[in-house]
Design a protein around this motif. Structure first.
Motif, PDB file in Angstrom:
ATOM      1  N   ASP A 545     109.543 -14.355 -30.788  1.00  0.00           N
ATOM      2  CA  ASP A 545     108.375 -13.500 -31.032  1.00  0.00           C
ATOM      3  C   ASP A 545     107.110 -14.045 -30.383  1.00  0.00           C
ATOM      4  O   ASP A 545     106.077 -13.363 -30.390  1.00  0.00           O
ATOM      5  CB  ASP A 545     108.126 -13.363 -32.541  1.00  0.00           C
ATOM      6  CG  ASP A 545     109.203 -12.541 -33.218  1.00  0.00           C
ATOM      7  OD1 ASP A 545     109.778 -11.668 -32.544  1.00  0.00           O
ATOM      8  OD2 ASP A 545     109.478 -12.753 -34.406  1.00  0.00           O
ATOM      9  N   GLY A 549     103.542 -10.560 -30.465  1.00  0.00           N
ATOM     10  CA  GLY A 549     102.975  -9.920 -31.643  1.00  0.00           C
ATOM     11  C   GLY A 549     104.040  -9.602 -32.682  1.00  0.00           C
ATOM     12  O   GLY A 549     105.197 -10.039 -32.596  1.00  0.00           O
ATOM     13  N   VAL A 550     103.649  -8.827 -33.683  1.00  0.00           N
ATOM     14  CA  VAL A 550     104.579  -8.420 -34.736  1.00  0.00           C
ATOM     15  C   VAL A 550     105.178  -7.074 -34.358  1.00  0.00           C
ATOM     16  O   VAL A 550     104.573  -6.285 -33.634  1.00  0.00           O
ATOM     17  CB  VAL A 550     103.863  -8.338 -36.105  1.00  0.00           C
ATOM     18  CG1 VAL A 550     103.322  -9.700 -36.502  1.00  0.00           C
ATOM     19  CG2 VAL A 550     102.723  -7.322 -36.063  1.00  0.00           C
ATOM     20  N   PRO A 551     106.391  -6.784 -34.836  1.00  0.00           N
ATOM     21  CA  PRO A 551     107.015  -5.500 -34.477  1.00  0.00           C
ATOM     22  C   PRO A 551     106.259  -4.318 -35.069  1.00  0.00           C
ATOM     23  O   PRO A 551     105.720  -4.388 -36.169  1.00  0.00           O
ATOM     24  CB  PRO A 551     108.425  -5.618 -35.066  1.00  0.00           C
ATOM     25  CG  PRO A 551     108.322  -6.658 -36.126  1.00  0.00           C
ATOM     26  CD  PRO A 551     107.272  -7.621 -35.674  1.00  0.00           C
ATOM     27  N   LYS A 553     106.691  -0.911 -36.678  1.00  0.00           N
ATOM     28  CA  LYS A 553     107.740  -0.171 -37.368  1.00  0.00           C
ATOM     29  C   LYS A 553     107.479   1.335 -37.262  1.00  0.00           C
ATOM     30  O   LYS A 553     106.339   1.788 -37.332  1.00  0.00           O
ATOM     31  CB  LYS A 553     107.796  -0.557 -38.846  1.00  0.00           C
ATOM     32  CG  LYS A 553     108.027  -2.045 -39.096  1.00  0.00           C
ATOM     33  CD  LYS A 553     109.448  -2.447 -38.790  1.00  0.00           C
ATOM     34  CE  LYS A 553     109.709  -3.905 -39.175  1.00  0.00           C
ATOM     35  NZ  LYS A 553     111.097  -4.317 -38.884  1.00  0.00           N
ATOM     36  N   GLU A 564     111.945   0.525 -34.335  1.00  0.00           N
ATOM     37  CA  GLU A 564     110.767  -0.227 -33.910  1.00  0.00           C
ATOM     38  C   GLU A 564     110.369   0.219 -32.504  1.00  0.00           C
ATOM     39  O   GLU A 564     111.153   0.818 -31.776  1.00  0.00           O
ATOM     40  CB  GLU A 564     111.058  -1.736 -33.885  1.00  0.00           C
ATOM     41  CG  GLU A 564     111.303  -2.358 -35.233  1.00  0.00           C
ATOM     42  CD  GLU A 564     111.544  -3.853 -35.131  1.00  0.00           C
ATOM     43  OE1 GLU A 564     111.769  -4.469 -36.166  1.00  0.00           O
ATOM     44  OE2 GLU A 564     111.514  -4.405 -33.995  1.00  0.00           O
ATOM     45  N   ARG A 567     109.159  -4.378 -27.502  1.00  0.00           N
ATOM     46  CA  ARG A 567     108.220  -5.418 -27.102  1.00  0.00           C
ATOM     47  C   ARG A 567     108.599  -6.076 -25.783  1.00  0.00           C
ATOM     48  O   ARG A 567     107.931  -6.982 -25.310  1.00  0.00           O
ATOM     49  CB  ARG A 567     108.113  -6.475 -28.206  1.00  0.00           C
ATOM     50  CG  ARG A 567     107.428  -5.948 -29.464  1.00  0.00           C
ATOM     51  CD  ARG A 567     107.299  -7.035 -30.508  1.00  0.00           C
ATOM     52  NE  ARG A 567     108.553  -7.247 -31.232  1.00  0.00           N
ATOM     53  CZ  ARG A 567     108.780  -8.247 -32.074  1.00  0.00           C
ATOM     54  NH1 ARG A 567     107.821  -9.151 -32.253  1.00  0.00           N
ATOM     55  NH2 ARG A 567     109.926  -8.364 -32.704  1.00  0.00           N
ATOM     56  N   HIS A 598     102.765  -4.255 -28.985  1.00  0.00           N
ATOM     57  CA  HIS A 598     102.671  -5.516 -29.724  1.00  0.00           C
ATOM     58  C   HIS A 598     101.779  -5.290 -30.941  1.00  0.00           C
ATOM     59  O   HIS A 598     100.575  -5.027 -30.803  1.00  0.00           O
ATOM     60  CB  HIS A 598     102.098  -6.619 -28.838  1.00  0.00           C
ATOM     61  CG  HIS A 598     102.849  -6.798 -27.543  1.00  0.00           C
ATOM     62  ND1 HIS A 598     104.127  -7.284 -27.497  1.00  0.00           N
ATOM     63  CD2 HIS A 598     102.506  -6.517 -26.263  1.00  0.00           C
ATOM     64  CE1 HIS A 598     104.533  -7.330 -26.237  1.00  0.00           C
ATOM     65  NE2 HIS A 598     103.571  -6.851 -25.469  1.00  0.00           N
ATOM     66  N   GLY A 599     102.374  -5.375 -32.127  1.00  0.00           N
ATOM     67  CA  GLY A 599     101.610  -5.183 -33.349  1.00  0.00           C
ATOM     68  C   GLY A 599     100.688  -6.346 -33.631  1.00  0.00           C
ATOM     69  O   GLY A 599     100.930  -7.489 -33.197  1.00  0.00           O
ATOM     70  N   ARG A 600      99.605  -6.048 -34.345  1.00  0.00           N
ATOM     71  CA  ARG A 600      98.623  -7.082 -34.704  1.00  0.00           C
ATOM     72  C   ARG A 600      98.347  -7.015 -36.190  1.00  0.00           C
ATOM     73  O   ARG A 600      98.275  -5.931 -36.776  1.00  0.00           O
ATOM     74  CB  ARG A 600      97.330  -6.867 -33.910  1.00  0.00           C
ATOM     75  CG  ARG A 600      97.491  -6.970 -32.400  1.00  0.00           C
ATOM     76  CD  ARG A 600      96.216  -6.568 -31.684  1.00  0.00           C
ATOM     77  NE  ARG A 600      95.945  -5.137 -31.823  1.00  0.00           N
ATOM     78  CZ  ARG A 600      94.843  -4.544 -31.408  1.00  0.00           C
ATOM     79  NH1 ARG A 600      93.882  -5.273 -30.851  1.00  0.00           N
ATOM     80  NH2 ARG A 600      94.674  -3.239 -31.559  1.00  0.00           N
ATOM     81  N   GLU A 601      98.202  -8.184 -36.820  1.00  0.00           N
ATOM     82  CA  GLU A 601      97.916  -8.242 -38.251  1.00  0.00           C
ATOM     83  C   GLU A 601      96.563  -7.607 -38.544  1.00  0.00           C
ATOM     84  O   GLU A 601      95.587  -7.832 -37.826  1.00  0.00           O
ATOM     85  CB  GLU A 601      97.922  -9.705 -38.732  1.00  0.00           C
ATOM     86  CG  GLU A 601      99.272 -10.402 -38.606  1.00  0.00           C
ATOM     87  CD  GLU A 601     100.294  -9.864 -39.576  1.00  0.00           C
ATOM     88  OE1 GLU A 601      99.897  -9.131 -40.525  1.00  0.00           O
ATOM     89  OE2 GLU A 601     101.492 -10.150 -39.400  1.00  0.00           O
TER      90      GLU A 601
END
Length: 820
Positions: A545, A549-551, A553, A564, A567, A598-601
């Motif tokens: 990863d 970034g985070v997946p 969904k 998903e 990425r 790319h997911g972000r918090e």
């Protein structure tokens, strides 16, 4: 939606040719996927007469019959002769007129008629029941025709079953077209013709009792059910449907079952309103009445539906219950076995209701239970017509089932709806259409669609939209209806009006196209894969990863393998390689340009990046007499990357070994990072055998992936001009012995730096290892060096002086020595 041509003829005057009707449907926005002729299944099926009936010599329940099929069977003298057919039915006698399937016939359900022997007696066909012909569910015996039925006539011709069916694809925003009456109205608007729809009427109601004395209905969840109507019919006689009813149901794509079920299906296809018939006797009685309660299902509650499956419900589903407890129907989807109509049914409770579209859609998909009823409910049913549809069905029960209609009807209507009123400006419609359409045309065609049109203020029309058209919400929706009926093909083509606008591609668009051209020139084919990915895609191809970034969904994925957003482009390309290899295509050269997510918090939107990736497997071409098989390796992929960067004029390009956990998907020693100055553009290398094994790929795979964003930033539109020297060059070979840890890139950088302006080219042409001659842990790298000056011919002294300094500097820098 299957539109029966003969049925539609009963509702409106249609063109003589079904093809013309199909063309007009397509022109106005209703796609026609196929035009079918119903009745072809009755080829080699004819009317016949039983000449004789004798007991089978080796069976106590079969008969040997001689059947007259007219000219379909000729004797040696050329005259009609009876056929010998073995039959197991018991409901016929000699002289009866029947239906016979000849050898070669294919009946509904895929039954093929062949010459056969039944307990030693040859049979040349089959005497058919109504069920075997697909006309009803009756299989009690063979089908007996009237005494005056002709003999030896094609059954499709005699029974008038031949029909043309238009298989129409109805868009989700047109629930009104999911019925024959709706298609008649649509046809009326297209051809500007009147409909002549005659609906059955109840002849007599039993005034001695009222439906309120028999049934009570309560809607406990108005958000799930906006209207519920109910009627009761008594004395129902279950049996086969009349021929006209069975043929209409069959033309609509459903199998005739019995008269009660067929009536509800027929009315649904006629009006678009789903119905459900309960066996009244199977509902529990309290204080002399049945109590029907419409409520939300309880979590974990179960129901056994008509298909025999026990289904577990959730709290967002709607059920029809017996006295509020026992579910007897999964509302809007399917009934339960507990209240099913069967041969013992005498009294029927008829439901015509309207349920919430979104809840029905979720219910049918969560339970994988999609029915004709759920398809209509999830597109929104017109609740204002529930009482009318209930009357139509009750009249048909009276007509086809010999039933008596109990007086009155229950109508619980907690969420009423009123027709929507929209102001329409004819001038605005013409402006948007780009054509002059008369106001009279607008009035007439909107009226054909069921709208009420009146004059408004300031050159406007006030249009009351029918409740069965939920898609007509704004003025622009009415304009769309007008233009599609008037004909988009009649709108003259014009150039859009604009000021100070110059068309053309942007700089980035041109660059992306150039990159594609370079890839294709290198022998790669462009491919497109899904932007969706499976949750384990990165693990499957050995990636981490880190930096991705985070997946992201997907809330409601269509399939679990696409839940998903991707990425990286690599999994999709490896899947393509595996697919091609599994189908015998080993030489695969693909590239793809696509978006990564790319997911972000704590961010509402993901970061989107553009990427270009490619895969090479097999060889460049097939084996020929002068071309041996040469599998593609790391340097083939590296060469493509180098060519791409050179064509884009990217400066300070270098490669360094791809090492560490982040590159575990690459085979060790055969992977490299691609850099432009200090910016990492991406990677290139051979895929690790363990990764290939997970994708069932047998051959080696070379792959690369570069950041398109970084690539476009590093690209140069124009390269620095350098003139060509007219003076000769001097070539010198140099072999340097260095440690194994010294890379080609390091040596080239040192040679280029030490050579100065006179050194024009450095090319590696040999690498040699030998513990005895070179030394353990060392290697000899031989380079061809080219020296040239722009303004004069180099002398041997100049070359020797520059070359000597180069050797000294390079050997000192890398700890090497010149190989003698």
């Amino acid at each position: 939606m299957r539109v029966s041509y003969s049925w539609l003829k009963d509702l409106i005057d249609v063109p003589e040719s079904p093809d013309e009707l199909a063309r007009e449907y397509i022109r106005t926005g209703t796609e026609v996927e196929a035009i079918e002729t119903v009745g072809d299944a009755f080829e080699n099926v004819v009317t016949a007469q039983v000449v004789s009936k004798e007991p089978h010599p080796d069976s106590d329940h079969m008969w040997v019959t001689m059947v007259d099929v007219g000219s379909y069977n000729l004797g040696e003298d050329g005259e009609p002769a009876p056929l010998q057919i073995v039959c197991g039915a018991q409901n016929f006698e000699a002289g009866d007129h029947i239906v016979t399937a000849l050898v070669g016939a294919e009946l509904p359900g895929g039954i093929k008629i062949k010459k056969s022997k039944l307990r030693g007696v040859v049979s040349w066909g089959m005497n058919c029941s109504a069920r075997e012909l697909g006309l009803s569910g009756d299989h009690s015996g063979i089908m007996i025709l009237p005494k005056d039925a002709p003999v030896g006539v094609p059954f499709a011709e005699y029974h008038e079953t031949a029909d043309t069916v238009l298989d129409c694809e109805i868009t989700p925003n047109r629930p009104d077209c999911l019925s024959m009456m709706g298609m008649a109205v649509e046809t009326s608007a297209i051809f500007d013709r009147d409909t002549h729809i005659e609906l059955p009427q109840i002849q007599r109601e039993d005034e001695s009792v009222h439906v309120d004395d028999i049934v009570e209905v309560t809607i406990a969840a108005p958000e799930l059910c906006s209207r519920y109507t109910a009627r009761v019919v008594r004395g129902v006689k279950i049996g086969p449907s009349p021929d006209w009813l069975a043929s209409r149901v069959a033309a609509a794509g459903m199998r005739p079952i019995n008269n009660v079920v067929d009536v509800t299906n027929y009315v649904m296809m006629l009006t678009g309103q789903p119905l459900h018939a309960f066996d009244l006797g199977k509902l529990s009685e309290r204080e002399g009445r049945r109590h029907v309660v419409v409520r939300a299902a309880r979590a974990g509650e179960t129901i056994q539906t008509l298909d025999g499956q026990e289904r577990t419900l959730s709290a967002d589903m709607c059920v029809i219950t017996d006295d509020g407890e026992r579910p007897v129907c999964l509302a809007g989807v399917m009934g339960s076995l507990d209240s099913e109509i069967d041969e013992t049914t005498h009294d029927v409770l008829l439901e015509a209701a309207c349920f919430d579209a979104s809840h029905i859609s979720r219910t049918s998909r969560n339970l994988s239970l999609i029915s004709e009823a759920s398809i209509r409910y999830e597109r929104q049913v017109d609740r204002t017509r529930c009482p009318e549809v209930s009357r139509i069905a009750a009249a048909l029960f009276e007509q086809c089932c010999g039933a008596t209609v109990v007086s009155g009807a229950i109508d619980v209507y907690p969420v009423p709806v009123e027709p929507r009123t929209i102001a329409l400006r004819p001038a605005r419609a013409c402006a948007i259409a780009g054509a002059e359409i008369s106001t009279d045309f607008m009035r007439a065609r909107l009226a054909r669609l069921g709208c009420t049109v009146a004059d408004g203020e300031a050159d406007t029309l006030t249009v009351a939209v029918p409740t069965n058209r939920p898609d007509l919400e704004r003025e622009i929706d009415l304009i769309e209806e007008i233009v599609r009926l008037w004909g988009m093909d009649r709108v003259p083509a014009t150039i859009p009006a604009a000021r100070n606008h110059i068309g053309g591609l942007t700089h980035d668009q041109r660059l992306v196209r150039e990159i594609g051209q370079i890839m294709r020139a290198c022998g790669l084919n462009e491919t497109l894969s899904y932007a969706f990915a499976a949750p384990g895609d990165l693990d499957r191809c050995g990636m981490t990863d880190e930096g991705r970034g985070v997946p992201v969904k997907i809330m409601r994925p269509l399939v679990a393998e696409q839940s998903e957003m991707r990425r990286t482009l690599l999994p999709g390309l490896l899947t393509s390689v595996a697919y091609n290899e599994a189908h015998g295509q080993e030489n695969v050269h693909l590239y793809e340009i696509g978006t990564l997510f790319h997911g972000r918090e704590n961010a509402s939107l993901p970061k989107e990046r553009q990427s270009i990736a490619g895969v090479l497997s097999g060889a460049w071409g097939d084996i020929t007499w002068n071309q041996k098989y040469r599998p593609l390796r790391f340097f083939d992929g590296k060469g493509i990357v180098e060519e791409l960067l050179a064509q884009l004029r990217v400066e300070k390009v270098r490669f360094r070994p791809a090492e560490g956990a982040g590159y575990a998907f690459l085979q060790p020693g055969r992977g490299a990072e691609v850099l432009a100055g200090g910016t990492v553009l991406g990677w290139v290398g051979e895929i690790h055998p363990e990764v290939r094994e997970r994708y069932d790929i047998a051959l080696p795979v070379v792959a690369f992936e570069l950041s398109l964003d970084a690539l476009m930033r590093a690209a140069r539109d124009q390269g620095a001009y350098a003139g060509f020297s007219t003076y000769p060059a001097v070539d010198v070979d140099l072999a340097i012995v260095v440690d194994e840890s010294v890379t080609y890139e390091t040596l080239v950088q040192r040679l280029t730096s030490a050579g100065g302006k006179l050194l024009r080219d450095v090319r590696l042409f040999d690498v040699y290892r030998d513990d005895a001659r070179v030394g353990a842990g060392k290697k000899s790298m031989a380079f061809a060096l080219t020296y040239r000056a722009d303004d004069h011919t180099l002398t041997s002294d100049e070359v020797e002086r520059v070359h000597g300094k180069l050797v000294e500097k390079v050997c000192r820098a890398v700890g090497g020595e010149v190989r003698s």
